[in-house]
Design a protein around this motif. Structure first.
Motif, PDB file in Angstrom:
ATOM      1  N   VAL A 173     -27.026 -18.817 -66.564  1.00  0.00           N
ATOM      2  CA  VAL A 173     -25.832 -19.094 -65.748  1.00  0.00           C
ATOM      3  C   VAL A 173     -25.280 -17.760 -65.230  1.00  0.00           C
ATOM      4  N   SER A 174     -25.161 -17.653 -63.911  1.00  0.00           N
ATOM      5  CA  SER A 174     -24.739 -16.369 -63.335  1.00  0.00           C
ATOM      6  C   SER A 174     -23.295 -16.440 -62.854  1.00  0.00           C
ATOM      7  N   ALA A 175     -22.713 -15.253 -62.676  1.00  0.00           N
ATOM      8  CA  ALA A 175     -21.344 -15.184 -62.139  1.00  0.00           C
ATOM      9  C   ALA A 175     -21.309 -15.830 -60.758  1.00  0.00           C
ATOM     10  N   ALA A 176     -22.399 -15.679 -59.980  1.00  0.00           N
ATOM     11  CA  ALA A 176     -22.431 -16.276 -58.628  1.00  0.00           C
ATOM     12  C   ALA A 176     -22.333 -17.797 -58.714  1.00  0.00           C
ATOM     13  N   ASP A 177     -23.045 -18.387 -59.660  1.00  0.00           N
ATOM     14  CA  ASP A 177     -23.007 -19.857 -59.778  1.00  0.00           C
ATOM     15  C   ASP A 177     -21.626 -20.338 -60.196  1.00  0.00           C
ATOM     16  N   ILE A 178     -21.009 -19.596 -61.113  1.00  0.00           N
ATOM     17  CA  ILE A 178     -19.660 -19.985 -61.551  1.00  0.00           C
ATOM     18  C   ILE A 178     -18.701 -19.917 -60.358  1.00  0.00           C
ATOM     19  N   ALA A 179     -18.857 -18.876 -59.533  1.00  0.00           N
ATOM     20  CA  ALA A 179     -17.962 -18.732 -58.374  1.00  0.00           C
ATOM     21  C   ALA A 179     -18.200 -19.854 -57.356  1.00  0.00           C
ATOM     22  N   TYR A 180     -19.457 -20.189 -57.093  1.00  0.00           N
ATOM     23  CA  TYR A 180     -19.732 -21.275 -56.136  1.00  0.00           C
ATOM     24  C   TYR A 180     -19.259 -22.614 -56.686  1.00  0.00           C
ATOM     25  N   ALA A 181     -19.507 -22.818 -57.972  1.00  0.00           N
ATOM     26  CA  ALA A 181     -19.081 -24.070 -58.598  1.00  0.00           C
ATOM     27  C   ALA A 181     -17.563 -24.231 -58.441  1.00  0.00           C
ATOM     28  N   GLU A 182     -16.865 -23.131 -58.679  1.00  0.00           N
ATOM     29  CA  GLU A 182     -15.395 -23.126 -58.556  1.00  0.00           C
ATOM     30  C   GLU A 182     -14.975 -23.556 -57.143  1.00  0.00           C
ATOM     31  N   LYS A 183     -15.654 -22.970 -56.130  1.00  0.00           N
ATOM     32  CA  LYS A 183     -15.297 -23.309 -54.738  1.00  0.00           C
ATOM     33  C   LYS A 183     -15.561 -24.780 -54.445  1.00  0.00           C
ATOM     34  N   LEU A 184     -16.580 -25.316 -55.108  1.00  0.00           N
ATOM     35  CA  LEU A 184     -16.943 -26.719 -54.857  1.00  0.00           C
ATOM     36  C   LEU A 184     -16.130 -27.695 -55.726  1.00  0.00           C
ATOM     37  N   LEU A 235     -34.669 -38.602 -66.114  1.00  0.00           N
ATOM     38  CA  LEU A 235     -33.204 -38.561 -65.992  1.00  0.00           C
ATOM     39  C   LEU A 235     -32.810 -38.747 -64.526  1.00  0.00           C
ATOM     40  N   VAL A 236     -31.771 -39.524 -64.312  1.00  0.00           N
ATOM     41  CA  VAL A 236     -31.223 -39.662 -62.958  1.00  0.00           C
ATOM     42  C   VAL A 236     -29.859 -38.984 -62.968  1.00  0.00           C
ATOM     43  N   THR A 237     -29.743 -37.911 -62.193  1.00  0.00           N
ATOM     44  CA  THR A 237     -28.506 -37.135 -62.204  1.00  0.00           C
ATOM     45  C   THR A 237     -28.346 -36.435 -60.859  1.00  0.00           C
ATOM     46  N   ARG A 238     -27.197 -35.787 -60.688  1.00  0.00           N
ATOM     47  CA  ARG A 238     -27.012 -34.940 -59.503  1.00  0.00           C
ATOM     48  C   ARG A 238     -27.425 -33.518 -59.866  1.00  0.00           C
ATOM     49  N   PHE A 239     -27.854 -32.761 -58.865  1.00  0.00           N
ATOM     50  CA  PHE A 239     -28.245 -31.367 -59.088  1.00  0.00           C
ATOM     51  C   PHE A 239     -27.502 -30.433 -58.147  1.00  0.00           C
ATOM     52  N   TYR A 240     -27.345 -29.202 -58.647  1.00  0.00           N
ATOM     53  CA  TYR A 240     -26.887 -28.066 -57.844  1.00  0.00           C
ATOM     54  C   TYR A 240     -28.051 -27.089 -57.829  1.00  0.00           C
ATOM     55  N   ALA A 241     -28.396 -26.566 -56.659  1.00  0.00           N
ATOM     56  CA  ALA A 241     -29.428 -25.518 -56.615  1.00  0.00           C
ATOM     57  C   ALA A 241     -28.973 -24.428 -55.654  1.00  0.00           C
ATOM     58  N   ARG A 242     -29.276 -23.201 -56.034  1.00  0.00           N
ATOM     59  CA  ARG A 242     -28.965 -22.060 -55.151  1.00  0.00           C
ATOM     60  C   ARG A 242     -30.298 -21.486 -54.685  1.00  0.00           C
ATOM     61  N   ILE A 261     -28.176 -20.313 -49.859  1.00  0.00           N
ATOM     62  CA  ILE A 261     -27.922 -21.718 -49.509  1.00  0.00           C
ATOM     63  C   ILE A 261     -27.670 -22.505 -50.795  1.00  0.00           C
ATOM     64  N   VAL A 262     -26.583 -23.262 -50.817  1.00  0.00           N
ATOM     65  CA  VAL A 262     -26.283 -24.070 -51.998  1.00  0.00           C
ATOM     66  C   VAL A 262     -26.459 -25.551 -51.652  1.00  0.00           C
ATOM     67  N   VAL A 263     -27.229 -26.211 -52.489  1.00  0.00           N
ATOM     68  CA  VAL A 263     -27.550 -27.623 -52.273  1.00  0.00           C
ATOM     69  C   VAL A 263     -26.945 -28.447 -53.404  1.00  0.00           C
ATOM     70  N   ILE A 264     -26.300 -29.545 -53.062  1.00  0.00           N
ATOM     71  CA  ILE A 264     -25.893 -30.535 -54.082  1.00  0.00           C
ATOM     72  C   ILE A 264     -26.563 -31.857 -53.705  1.00  0.00           C
ATOM     73  N   THR A 265     -27.223 -32.462 -54.677  1.00  0.00           N
ATOM     74  CA  THR A 265     -27.912 -33.731 -54.391  1.00  0.00           C
ATOM     75  C   THR A 265     -27.028 -34.924 -54.778  1.00  0.00           C
ATOM     76  N   HIS A 266     -27.417 -36.074 -54.282  1.00  0.00           N
ATOM     77  CA  HIS A 266     -26.892 -37.318 -54.845  1.00  0.00           C
ATOM     78  C   HIS A 266     -27.602 -37.544 -56.179  1.00  0.00           C
ATOM     79  N   VAL A 307     -30.712 -23.560 -60.888  1.00  0.00           N
ATOM     80  CA  VAL A 307     -30.726 -25.019 -60.808  1.00  0.00           C
ATOM     81  C   VAL A 307     -29.875 -25.529 -61.954  1.00  0.00           C
ATOM     82  N   LEU A 308     -28.867 -26.316 -61.643  1.00  0.00           N
ATOM     83  CA  LEU A 308     -28.002 -26.864 -62.693  1.00  0.00           C
ATOM     84  C   LEU A 308     -27.759 -28.337 -62.418  1.00  0.00           C
ATOM     85  N   ARG A 309     -27.544 -29.081 -63.503  1.00  0.00           N
ATOM     86  CA  ARG A 309     -27.217 -30.500 -63.314  1.00  0.00           C
ATOM     87  C   ARG A 309     -25.709 -30.637 -63.122  1.00  0.00           C
TER      88      ARG A 309
END
Ligand code: HSE
Length: 456
Positions: free
Chosen positions: A229-240, A376-383, A422-427, A452-454
């Protein structure tokens, strides 16, 4: 004093337990009937965090405690796999009830330990093994037992929650917060069990077993830690609108019972997860733990509190001791004696086997079926990092689409080291499909996927 406790271990948790047992005033009156009889330690010379009465017997002979005919309950707080496992089994074989905080031993050897305990007619209680001072084992066994449990989702590791909370607050990297947490004593010198999710996996395996009424093979619990888990992901997650938490989840995967055992198929997993800021677990910060349980018909119930430390863990241990003492006291009238007497008193089944309280004992025989993570059926975040060329986002979208991965959003955030980020969030998508799409994307020229995070 009629009910005798042998304590194995006098470290932080052992000292906390001794402190309560030696100071019963203003606590439950039954504590006055419990005697801290002997303590087993590795070294007699170590300074201790608790003042012990001079007549209290300390010994390095741990075997002598688990075989002592005067002892009713053995409290195991030495931790680790061995000799803890062997000592617990020996105590059981000698007719003693066991109270333990040892999630690692229970998650690995629970089948052996509980089978032996049921045969011997003794209890093995473990409130302290999961989430320290938070009552969650007994609520699952008793208060919530009318429910069909659908899901358990928890923050059950304080070290990783502390690290992620500080990364979130300070914008710092995992490595720098870990180093600081180690210097401050919040993280172990060898942080593997915590930061790689292994401690949380032990705990969710135990909770899943209780919630879903079957044994869990620890090797089938999917486990990822927080190192990536990187500082960049935490920052993007926060914005989202998300925070990142290490979640331990056990979920009924299907309403259809497994044909052989009658047990439901489960998902049991530990991984860092994007949690919406409005989710009840999102505001659990620092070393605190919380467990969200969803049951039918109760709905959602959340338990929150200190997941470790001398006092909280000892609080859970002593509640287990009191539970056993209460049962023995009722079973034998006011004349409490040795635990092996249970088998010789009124509390026996027709076949002569000792009868245990079914709400406190653990009698699971079958193993739960755990679905592979690819199902598993889940949503994903990918950078994704790539050259900033026309058509790149279209190519990514097409690739996901060809693998049946539907996207909720795909956004070019900016540039990082001259590459488009590029940040992707899936259904909700099947993990296997998402991974297949990622494999193809990783093969594109000059594309990397650092994270890649769920997503809950
Ligand atoms: N190492 C655990 C944690 C505490 O960090 O939560 C004991 O289970």
């Amino acid at each position: 004093m009629a009910f005798k406790v042998g304590l194995l271990g006098l470290g932080t948790v052992g000292a906390g337990t001794a402190e309560i047992l030696l100071n019963p005033a203003q606590r439950h009156p039954l504590l006055q009937e419990i005697e801290l009889y002997r303590i087993g330690v590795r070294s007699l010379d170590k300074p201790r965090a608790v003042k012990l009465p001079p007549d209290l017997l300390l010994t390095t002979d741990l075997d002598a405690i688990v075989t002592d005919p005067n002892i009713d309950v053995v409290v195991e707080v030495i931790g680790g796999l061995e000799p803890a496992r062997s000592l617990m089994l020996k105590a059981i074989a000698h007719g003693k009830h066991v109270v333990t905080a040892n999630k690692a031993a229970i998650a690995r050897f629970g089948d052996e330990i509980f089978t032996a305990a049921n045969e011997a007619g003794v209890y093995v209680l473990l409130e302290a093994a999961v989430a320290g001072g938070i009552p969650v084992i007994e609520p699952l066994k008793q208060s919530l037992c009318a429910n069909r449990i659908q899901m358990i989702m928890g923050i059950v590791n304080g070290t990783t929650n502390y690290i992620l909370s500080r990364m979130q607050m300070e914008g710092s990297s995992f490595e720098s917060v870990l180093a600081d947490a180690q210097a401050l004593g919040y993280a172990e010198a060898d942080p593997t069990a915590d930061v790689d999710g292994l401690d949380a996996a032990d705990k969710i395996a135990i909770l899943a077993s209780l919630a879903f009424g079957g044994r869990i093979k620890l090797a089938e619990v999917h486990c990822e830690g927080i190192r990536q888990v990187s500082a960049a992901d935490i920052a993007y997650a926060e914005k989202l609108g998300f925070v990142i938490k290490l979640l331990a989840t056990a979920k009924r995967d299907s309403q259809i019972a497994h044909e052989d055992s009658g047990l439901a198929q489960l998902q049991v997993r530990v991984h860092p997860t994007l949690v919406p800021k409005i989710h009840p677990l999102a505001s659990v910060n620092g070393v605190f733990n919380a467990i969200l349980i969803e049951g039918d018909p109760v709905g959602q119930v959340m338990f929150y509190g200190p997941g470790a430390g001398a006092g909280p863990t000892a609080s859970a241990i002593v509640s287990d001791i009191l539970n056993i003492a209460a049962i023995l006291k009722v079973g034998r009238g006011s004349n409490m004696g040795r635990s092996s007497n249970v088998a010789q008193g009124n509390n026996v089944q027709a076949d002569g086997k000792p009868l245990l309280d079914p709400l406190l004992a653990c009698s699971h025989q079958d193993y739960c079926t755990i679905a592979p993570i690819s199902d598993l059926v889940t949503r994903f975040y990918a950078r994704v990092l790539t050259h900033d060329h026309p058509g790149v986002i279209g190519k990514l979208g097409t690739c996901f689409g060809s693998h049946n991965v539907s996207l909720e959003s795909i956004v070019q955030i900016g540039l990082r080291n001259d590459r488009a980020e590029i940040v992707v969030i899936t259904h909700h998508v099947r993990e296997g499909n998402f991974r297949a799409a990622l494999e193809e994307i990783r093969s594109f020229e000059s594309v990397t996927v650092p994270s890649v995070l769920r997503v809950v």
